[in-house]
Design a protein around this motif. Structure first.
Motif, PDB file in Angstrom:
ATOM      1  N   GLU A   1      29.072  44.345  35.598  1.00  0.00           N
ATOM      2  CA  GLU A   1      29.925  45.308  36.294  1.00  0.00           C
ATOM      3  C   GLU A   1      29.948  45.013  37.798  1.00  0.00           C
ATOM      4  OE1 GLU A   1      30.075  50.094  37.370  1.00  0.00           O
ATOM      5  OE2 GLU A   1      28.344  49.210  36.350  1.00  0.00           O
TER       6      GLU A   1
ATOM      7  N   ASP B   1      38.911  40.601  27.035  1.00  0.00           N
ATOM      8  CA  ASP B   1      37.798  41.210  27.757  1.00  0.00           C
ATOM      9  C   ASP B   1      36.460  40.832  27.142  1.00  0.00           C
ATOM     10  OD1 ASP B   1      39.730  42.422  29.301  1.00  0.00           O
ATOM     11  OD2 ASP B   1      39.712  44.288  28.148  1.00  0.00           O
TER      12      ASP B   1
ATOM     13  N   ARG C   1      38.024  39.702  41.916  1.00  0.00           N
ATOM     14  CA  ARG C   1      37.479  40.994  41.493  1.00  0.00           C
ATOM     15  C   ARG C   1      38.589  41.871  40.915  1.00  0.00           C
ATOM     16  NH1 ARG C   1      34.929  40.146  46.480  1.00  0.00           N
ATOM     17  NH2 ARG C   1      36.386  41.562  47.504  1.00  0.00           N
TER      18      ARG C   1
ATOM     19  N   SER D   1      39.201  54.452  39.857  1.00  0.00           N
ATOM     20  CA  SER D   1      40.314  54.003  39.030  1.00  0.00           C
ATOM     21  C   SER D   1      41.503  54.923  39.214  1.00  0.00           C
ATOM     22  CB  SER D   1      39.901  53.980  37.555  1.00  0.00           C
ATOM     23  OG  SER D   1      39.636  55.289  37.110  1.00  0.00           O
TER      24      SER D   1
ATOM     25  N   GLU E   1      37.937  47.285  30.146  1.00  0.00           N
ATOM     26  CA  GLU E   1      36.945  46.350  29.637  1.00  0.00           C
ATOM     27  C   GLU E   1      35.758  47.095  29.045  1.00  0.00           C
ATOM     28  OE1 GLU E   1      35.821  43.544  32.588  1.00  0.00           O
ATOM     29  OE2 GLU E   1      37.857  42.825  32.954  1.00  0.00           O
TER      30      GLU E   1
ATOM     31  N   TRP F   1      38.406  47.653  34.918  1.00  0.00           N
ATOM     32  CA  TRP F   1      37.032  47.695  34.433  1.00  0.00           C
ATOM     33  C   TRP F   1      36.857  48.752  33.346  1.00  0.00           C
ATOM     34  CZ3 TRP F   1      32.743  45.413  33.543  1.00  0.00           C
ATOM     35  CH2 TRP F   1      31.604  46.152  33.225  1.00  0.00           C
TER      36      TRP F   1
ATOM     37  N   ARG G   1      32.136  41.936  38.434  1.00  0.00           N
ATOM     38  CA  ARG G   1      33.570  42.165  38.238  1.00  0.00           C
ATOM     39  C   ARG G   1      34.176  43.049  39.323  1.00  0.00           C
ATOM     40  NH1 ARG G   1      36.803  39.298  35.653  1.00  0.00           N
ATOM     41  NH2 ARG G   1      37.909  40.862  34.399  1.00  0.00           N
ATOM     42  N   LEU G   2      33.402  44.022  39.826  1.00  0.00           N
ATOM     43  CA  LEU G   2      33.963  45.015  40.737  1.00  0.00           C
ATOM     44  C   LEU G   2      33.651  44.770  42.209  1.00  0.00           C
ATOM     45  CD1 LEU G   2      33.260  48.326  38.765  1.00  0.00           C
ATOM     46  CD2 LEU G   2      35.470  47.265  39.160  1.00  0.00           C
TER      47      LEU G   2
END
Length: 368
Positions: free
Chosen positions: A55, A28, A67, A121, A76, A73, A58-59
């Motif tokens: 962020e 990460d 993604r 999440s 990370e 996340w 990545r998302l």
């Protein structure tokens, strides 16, 4: 080479992590370093805006073809928080770019948590299987059966009994992968409860997530599978490794001389250099357990229960590959060819329409 990053991985906080956590965090952090490098910055020059942009990439960024989800996340973010918090504490930077807030813990202590955690999440995507479907997964994925219930032509099945025994052990006992994967041969449950179909054993504290020893229960059928594996393919792999001299070429090996009895048994050993050592059984890490051997009739034998084809310890994280291969095989064998690559709604919609029509017709006749 970044000397500060080298200092960080030697810090007490990072060294306390498990091997798998260290590997994940290193991956990460490396991705973040690549992102910052594309902006011409080192990690010590990172600002809060850089983490916000990372962020988003990545998302949510539509331009990103790979993604990640919220759980990934958050992991990370935990890796970044640990790095920058260490750098602030050691005064290599003045402020962490990870936005944090302070909260009270259960014991009244003040905890610092990141505020940029993903809200979508979830720990896992769990799907429960019926007993029949579970048996089908074992037969097809691990035993190499076809959809008609017979072994597929050309199926080798060299490690079939090992994989089935491990799977039945964890599903019967509820042990985690690391807990079951780091068992030693003398830790296989053998005591049967009176008038019961279950045995009980003791799991070592050091291989558990809570770092506390506990008793576990497993069905006698699962124990029988493990014992059959020990007496068959495992014994064969050990003999082959002895004849090839693999155990003699190991860089480190500890021959166990005694395992004491009592509530806190201890393991005593002698290494290849003649150095004698001992440690409480519950405090042996899974890496230390892989080094334990005993002297058998034909030479040294590993005490680690699960072995690969070379007769060497099968590492706990390698079971992921076994289960992934079983899933892929089930998908290949059980998915009808005419349905491959099609929308499941298109596949099952005609079936639902026909049966819905039949039920409607039946209800109409009954009402008449």
């Amino acid at each position: 080479m970044d000397p500060l990053l080298s200092l960080y991985v030697q810090s007490p906080g990072f060294r306390r992590h498990s091997v798998e956590t260290k590997r994940n965090y290193a991956t990460d952090i490396a991705l973040l370093l690549t992102f910052l490098s594309s902006r011409g910055r080192s990690w010590r020059e990172a600002m809060a805006r850089d983490l916000e942009d990372y962020e988003h990439w990545r998302l949510r960024a539509a331009e990103n073809p790979v993604r990640v989800g919220g759980s990934k996340w958050n992991r990370e973010l935990a890796a970044f928080s640990g790095l920058f918090a260490w750098a602030v504490k050691e005064r290599w930077i003045t402020r962490s770019p990870v936005a944090t807030r302070q909260v009270l813990g259960r014991r009244g202590e003040v905890l610092t948590v990141a505020t940029a955690k993903a809200k979508d999440s979830r720990p896992s995507n769990v799907h429960w299987l019926t007993p029949r479907t579970w048996r089908l997964w074992i037969n097809v994925g691990l035993r190499g059966h076809t959809r008609h219930g017979v072994p597929e032509r050309g199926w080798m099945g060299r490690l079939e009994d090992r994989n089935v025994a491990f799977t039945r052990l964890v599903t019967s006992s509820g042990l985690r992968r690391l807990e079951a994967g780091s068992l030693l041969t003398f830790e296989i449950p053998k005591l049967t409860l009176p008038e019961s179909r279950y045995c009980y054993g003791r799991i070592a504290a050091e291989v558990t997530r809570s770092k506390k020893s506990r008793t576990f229960y497993v069905s006698t059928g699962a124990v029988g599978d493990v014992e059959s594996y020990v007496d068959s393919s495992r014994a064969w792999a050990v003999r082959q490794a002895q004849r090839a001299g693999r155990y003699d070429r190991l860089p480190e090996r500890r021959e166990v001389t005694e395992v004491t009895r009592g509530t806190k048994p201890r393991v005593r050993w002698c290494d290849q250099d003649g150095v004698v050592g001992e440690r409480e059984l519950a405090r042996l890490t899974w890496q230390e357990r892989m080094l334990l051997f005993t002297e058998g009739p034909e030479g040294p034998e590993p005490l680690w229960l699960w072995l690969n084809e070379q007769g060497l310890p099968f590492q706990p994280h390698s079971w992921e590959g076994v289960f992934r291969t079983a899933n892929q095989r089930c998908e290949r064998v059980l998915t009808p060819p005419e349905h491959l690559g099609r929308d499941p709604h298109q596949v099952f919609a005609p079936y639902a329409t026909v049966h819905a029509g039949r039920h409607s017709f039946a209800l109409s006749c009954w009402s008449c």
